[in-house]
Scaffold this active site. Structure first.
Site, PDB file in Angstrom:
ATOM      1  CD  GLU A 281      -3.727   3.899   4.304  1.00  0.00           C
ATOM      2  OE1 GLU A 281      -3.469   5.078   4.049  1.00  0.00           O
ATOM      3  OE2 GLU A 281      -4.067   3.068   3.436  1.00  0.00           O
TER       4      GLU A 281
ATOM      5  CE  LYS B 142       0.907   4.291  -3.274  1.00  0.00           C
ATOM      6  NZ  LYS B 142      -0.170   5.249  -3.082  1.00  0.00           N
TER       7      LYS B 142
ATOM      8  CB  SER C  81      -2.999   2.695  -6.845  1.00  0.00           C
ATOM      9  OG  SER C  81      -3.426   3.683  -7.758  1.00  0.00           O
TER      10      SER C  81
ATOM     11  CG  HIS D  92      10.252  14.046  20.621  1.00  0.00           C
ATOM     12  ND1 HIS D  92       9.393  15.051  21.017  1.00  0.00           N
ATOM     13  CD2 HIS D  92      10.878  13.653  21.759  1.00  0.00           C
ATOM     14  CE1 HIS D  92       9.513  15.265  22.325  1.00  0.00           C
ATOM     15  NE2 HIS D  92      10.414  14.432  22.800  1.00  0.00           N
TER      16      HIS D  92
END
Lengths: 496, 496, 496, 496
Positions: free
Chosen positions: B292, B285, B279, B158
């Site tokens: 992804e 970043k 970025s 969970h």
């Protein structure tokens, strides 16, 4: 203990009521309760065997589980909204005998491994069911194929008349296709019938359990060794859902064919009235509702597959509630595929064929044009492409004159050939007739294609193939049965 | 012949230009052209062997096919918009040698059986590729699993801390999961590697062809006997797409984990810079773009699966253009899954682990609470449910006091137990410490679960399992290679 | 600076080459480059207007952007694999003029808001295109509907003959259906045409930008105010994809009808040859490939919709690479729907109808049975259900005798009624004939249903409805055009 | 009449029992029965008004319908398996009064138009329900947004820290997003609330009905004019399902965020216990089951959308049974989205925020690096790209030294700048501190972005926007209510 729900001691509030309904799985768990009790029994026997619990405790727990099963069968097993799932409900039932004894049921066992185990048992049972329905259906297809092996029907590509086939050959193609799905399910079975029990919540347990023992008691062929894999994975369900959609997609194509064939325009078949519905307005209607529903249901099972995929997409490893809907999806898919197979089998057995109409269609249209083209290749020293060009022109000419191919005159043909290809051809009336005859077309297929001899030949290897798979399934059932007997005997021994 | 397109003799108009682009499949057919030529060669050899065409014709056709292949490789094989697909384009190339000889290529062969045959060859090649990538990946997982077998990490259910696991055990679970996909692909291979060639348009041909011969030349293990089945079915693609989505879904879950683990909040791992992007605005970043994209691509392959399913849903039997997009879907899926596996392997090999941080997290939170509960069951005559209730209360208390479990005093524990369960418990400081220690927790798992000995034990059977599948794949490749040699030799013999 | 890629200063390694291909979006970004340059220009003008950059800098940047556009049009805009996307490539092009000036382009702007802005411009352009194609198509449907308003054809439910309709009415139904999709797209346009620019990476910027100004320059009707919403949301794409699938699904149903109607069995229509393909084997074939592809393409757009949904499912807020495939999905969907509409319009305009065949089918089957049932209700004091039962029996009787309904004798009918309902009926031969006549059936529909007067009446309100939407679209285009002129003028002013 | 089922007079056999279960829709029709009776009443009133039936007949039928409703409410409305659907069951109930009178109910009405009408009423009711839940939810989001407008939290892109935002701004983004869905539903409402009644089976009826009248009685805003369109189309359902999936997808992303934020690793929020569940094994667990189920349910609604799409794909025009599952899909989607909204609202209202932890995370990581880059642009004559490169290097350096940005010395910064860019920079300690301060970062956003003033400004236009939509919904409800009153009055008048 002031808490009504002793599972929630760690939290300050009871579960919100709407939330309980939202996350609960009772609707689908009802069909798992018998399995769940069995799993609890096996676990209890193992705890006793391993010396984790005493014999008297084991007896008491087994007794309570037996009562639970009996109550369930009598419709007297009641559950609260807060129970959420079958596992909590069962443990609560057992704990009626006291928290000190009943509270031992859950030693070294979690809902995470138990739900996976329950689902694996449920899935294997459904695989066996579907396999048996499918093999019955394939057997029927094989028989019907033999019965109609000599009956010509127009074959279609792009929804248009292509070439002559036979009813038997059409049915036989599906028999062979569905047999692949049988093999897929048999392959899947090996990956399904492995025990997750003992994986506990995620990483097993420090309690001295014996995973192989419960696996054996419950008829599993082995265990899913990695406990994280065991509680996180649902690929075994996805694999079965994928095969179910393949079955349904084939049925959907068959249904589309039969619906077309039963229209006034085709008039190839007459559907049995008992599988049709009427219109409440149009008195003449006889609607193929069952076939339409089979056709549409393939969309449903595909949807269930994709829903299940979305259930695990981008989901971190370990059990999450996100996995729960997959259980429901499986149940729904099973409820669709089983009657779909049976109903399609019933429809096929009850069909009335209008062979005259099929012959009429074959003769009036140009379904044997390819036969003519191949005849020319084999007899007139034309390359296939030349012959294809020539016959293409012949069809165009015949169509404009509203003639059949065999009614074109040899002279006309000769002229067209000279004109289009700069090449002479001498073809007699008789050659033309024979080359475009439907029955001869089938006969020319020899030992391959839609001819009776070809069908007979294929059936000679298909039928043993069916028999072999039936034996495989009997083997599976025998193994499960003997595991059940061992299990029962062990229970009896403990209960004394 | 005044028609520019001699294939369309039967029709009065050329194909509309927008329509040609709309129905054409050149984009995806480019990767089939080599296969298509091979199939044409095999067919030509068979026609010669069967006496359907003469040796000189066969030689001429084979010569043209060879030229076509060479031109293709040089980028000089040009095609017109009206060609629609690779099959027309290839035949047109061969017919440059004359309609009388080149026109014989298509004798007893249709685009319908040929596209199915091409796709089966392409699919089997892709299966082999994916299998090899997958086994390399699994081997890496197994190695890494061994390397990190003793490094504790928090396990999650969970999305919350559940129990202690090890990095090695986490990776091992995926190794075992992906091995099931290997088996699925191997099972699928048997259903893929069957020849459709000779099914012709729908019902075979009256030309005296030899299906077994071309099947053998092309490395197939057999034929799809029913010709209607052979040209209508795409279940072999669906089965592969299903397995590809299972692979991608697993990768998507792994990617989700790694993205989480690499955040500042977790800080469990450091991703290799070469798999990250920056970025354009935020200088600090470091974005896990590759992970992804892997995560998102599972959505794509699932979509391709469902699109393909919709390609045959409610579709009448026989080839229809509706089947064409399935070819494209397969190509796209393959282009996703192959780099996804390789990139994930690269990422996993390049990870830096922050074991200190993982230990910190384990110790500060209550990840070993279950260990304590099980300790009490094993040592204090509490049923598991009683122990679970007690430890639940202890966690609640500790949390409110911002303490670790081991920092609760024995007195306090005793009081809570009496209060909640009406039951005394005597537990020493030392017991508490040992019961909640992370390393001891792993050790207590013994031969199952995330302990080093357990991982070693599993690897002892996993590694031979990997080796066995590698041999299976080598076997497949050997069979394909020897078929190719026979094929080449036959070609050479005919060419003289 | 030793780094070749000055964007990656924060990282130690260059991007892995396979990874660059995997995460790059150049293939689809090619169609965004012109838009991307426009957005950069608007941003530059705004920076200058706000005093963030000096006029000379603005001029230099605008000059470089102009060159970039020109190079692109000449095919000379080259990009490296490491560029990943159009935004990096464009900035790199501008920076050729120097890091000190070109490096100002990205002030207060991120790829996150820019890609959303580019997509919104692309989407609105596509909406306008689709709207225009759709309205042309609807106009054609309306015209054809008027042309064929009096031509009876059998209407179908459940794929079976239901009642008599007209060709005009059939087409009109689709015109009205597609008009709803026009409205959906117009509704969606309002939610699409809002600017994301200025949202920057996630939370806007401390640079003194003016979001309303760039929105106005770029023809947007407003801005997406919340910057987190602006960069995270793709619901505007989903809404358009949903409507595209609705359009495609309607086209798919129409295609199914036309394919059926063009078969030998129906023979209602003849498809234009230019939208059909041939068989490479079967000389007589004329295959409806374009219609089949339209039919199948609805599956593709549905797949793209679901893929896009999966792109955001279970995804945390904020831009992630997971959103990138949605861009590609949109492009693919647009490439499907636009030619699908045009091709379907072409096919419908080129159809030849066989009205005789339709009449024949109507007369030979029991398509007017409901008319008879309603006649009895209106004239013979039977309730509808009684009449339905009676006519149901009449059809059954007529079918068994291979008769038409009108050929049943009044006596027979009377006997059947008495027998089934215990109720007398006196119906004359003439009544029977009139009640079952196809043309009278249509006429009886009066101002509703498939009668010519009804169609004329509906067209009287439909045509102004079409005109109204055309004006809406013209309004949109005018607003965009005048924004563009303002934009151009501003650019010219700055450039001097 | 010897037939038990007088609807099936045209057929020789009763419906097969398994088939009846398979094609029946009773499970979902139970929620339509009240609507179905209403539609029957309106139709009866119209038949009377038009002089098609006599007043006494109308009274009798209305009486029976009233009894049916009462029986239903008492649970005494029984139905047979052969009834298949609510329409048959209701007519059979009415016919208990005799075939001569009750049999008039179905005059000029078919199940095809009735089921579409029932679904449209059901859909509009559900739209209104969802709209109200959604607006309540948006209002809560707006209020919470105001409450937390000044509380900084780290904003994320790619799952990594991006820039500083506020809790209020995060929530506000969702408020604005969901408001778009409100508009979508309002747009859809206009296309849903049109009457299909009177379309009859396919082409209307020769009975003199008044479609506008029944439309008005039933609260519709108009009619679907083309009867073929009216019975064939389900795009109104698809549009609603699409919007439902957009709502669920947003909820799914929000759920993902909250689940992450509630982990030990983030510790940003504490979930209310009443929306969490426990582990049956791990005493410390508090599982976000409700959020997980919301997250997963987006997959379900997407699946229902695609299933519905497949229901009409490649389906010929006219009602077919294939459309039936769409009804069920709609019901299931509604059952998901309604509690999902309510539960999410409950969770958000019950959240406890740990603002200290958020501040801690912001300060320890480099979340304000962009602020520094922009500060340099605004104060030090660096282009943004130069500044981006410099700050990128600073982060890399700081990270290696385990420092915060503000702890780098001015000298060091100067050196790095010279080294990387060949450019001097003088930046003071104070500048550094201010540029990287979280609260100042927010403040610098001014009237846009996540600052309190910006949020207040947006709320000033958002709140009236919410109010406006509430009024729209009230308007809808008023219109429906006044139609209902007219309807009731008309009924009373006829009943006398």
């Amino acid at each position: 203990m002031t808490k009504t729900n002793y599972f929630r001691h760690r939290l300050d509030e009871e579960l919100d009521e709407m939330a309980a309904g939202y996350i609960g799985s009772w609707a689908e768990d009802k069909r798992l309760i018998d399995i769940d009790i069995r799993v609890n029994e096996a676990h209890t026997l193992m705890l006793y065997k391993q010396g984790v619990i005493r014999r008297n405790d084991a007896k008491k727990i087994l007794e309570m589980l037996k009562l639970a099963r009996e109550d369930w069968r009598k419709g007297k097993f009641e559950f609260d909204r807060e129970d959420i799932d079958v596992h909590i409900a069962t443990e609560k039932y057992v704990i009626k005998s006291g928290l000190d004894i009943g509270g031992k049921l859950h030693t070294g066992k979690s809902r995470n491994d138990q739900v996976a185990t329950d689902m694996r048992i449920y899935t294997r049972e459904q695989i066996v069911d579907i396999l048996e329905l499918l093999l019955d259906f394939i057997s029927s297809l094989a028989e019907l194929s033999n019965e109609y092996k000599g009956d010509p029907m127009p074959g279609y590509t792009h929804g248009q008349h292509a070439q002559v086939t036979t009813v038997g050959y059409y049915l036989l193609g599906y028999a062979q296709g569905f047999l692949r799905d049988v093999d897929r399910l048999l392959n899947a079975y090996d990956r399904v019938n492995l025990s997750s029990l003992g994986a506990c919540a995620l990483v097993g347990t420090s309690i001295n359990i014996d995973r192989e023992y419960t696996a054996d008691m419950l008829g599993f062929d082995g265990i899913i060794e990695n406990s994280m894999d065991a509680v996180s994975s649902r690929d075994f369900v996805m694999e079965v859902l994928s095969t179910v959609t393949l079955i349904m997609t084939k049925l959907s194509r068959m249904a589309e064919d039969l619906i077309d064939f039963s229209t006034y325009e085709y008039r190839f078949i007459r559907l049995p009235d008992r599988y049709c519905d009427i219109s409440s307005v149009m008195p003449q209607k006889k609607n193929p509702d069952v076939l339409e529903m089979i056709r549409a249901s393939a969309g449903k099972t595909n949807g269930l597959l994709i829903e299940s995929a979305m259930g695990t997409l981008r989901l971190s490893t370990g059990y999450s509630k996100d996995l729960q809907p997959i259980k429901k999806n499986l149940c729904e898919a099973v409820d669709i595929v089983k009657p779909s197979i049976t109903l399609m089998e019933g429809i096929l057995k009850g069909l009335e064929y209008n062979f005259d109409r099929m012959r009429e269609v074959i003769e009036e249209n140009y379904v044997t044009a390819t036969d003519l083209a191949e005849f020319i290749v084999q007899n007139k020293d034309f390359s296939f492409r030349e012959s294809h060009i020539l016959v293409g022109e012949l069809v165009k000419t015949a169509e404009k004159q509203k003639k059949k191919l065999k009614d074109l005159s040899p002279d006309e043909i000769s002229k067209i050939s000279a004109n289009v290809l700069g090449k002479d051809i001498v073809i007699s009336k008789k050659e033309l007739e024979e080359a475009t005859d439907a029955l001869l077309s089938i006969e020319r297929r020899g030992v391959t294609g839609p001819s009776p001899v070809s069908i007979e030949r294929i059936l000679k290897s298909l039928n043993p193939g069916i028999k072999k798979r039936r034996e495989d399934i009997e083997g599976i059932k025998d193994r499960l049965k003997s595991a059940e007997e061992r299990f029962q005997k062990t229970k009896d021994d403990v209960m004394g």
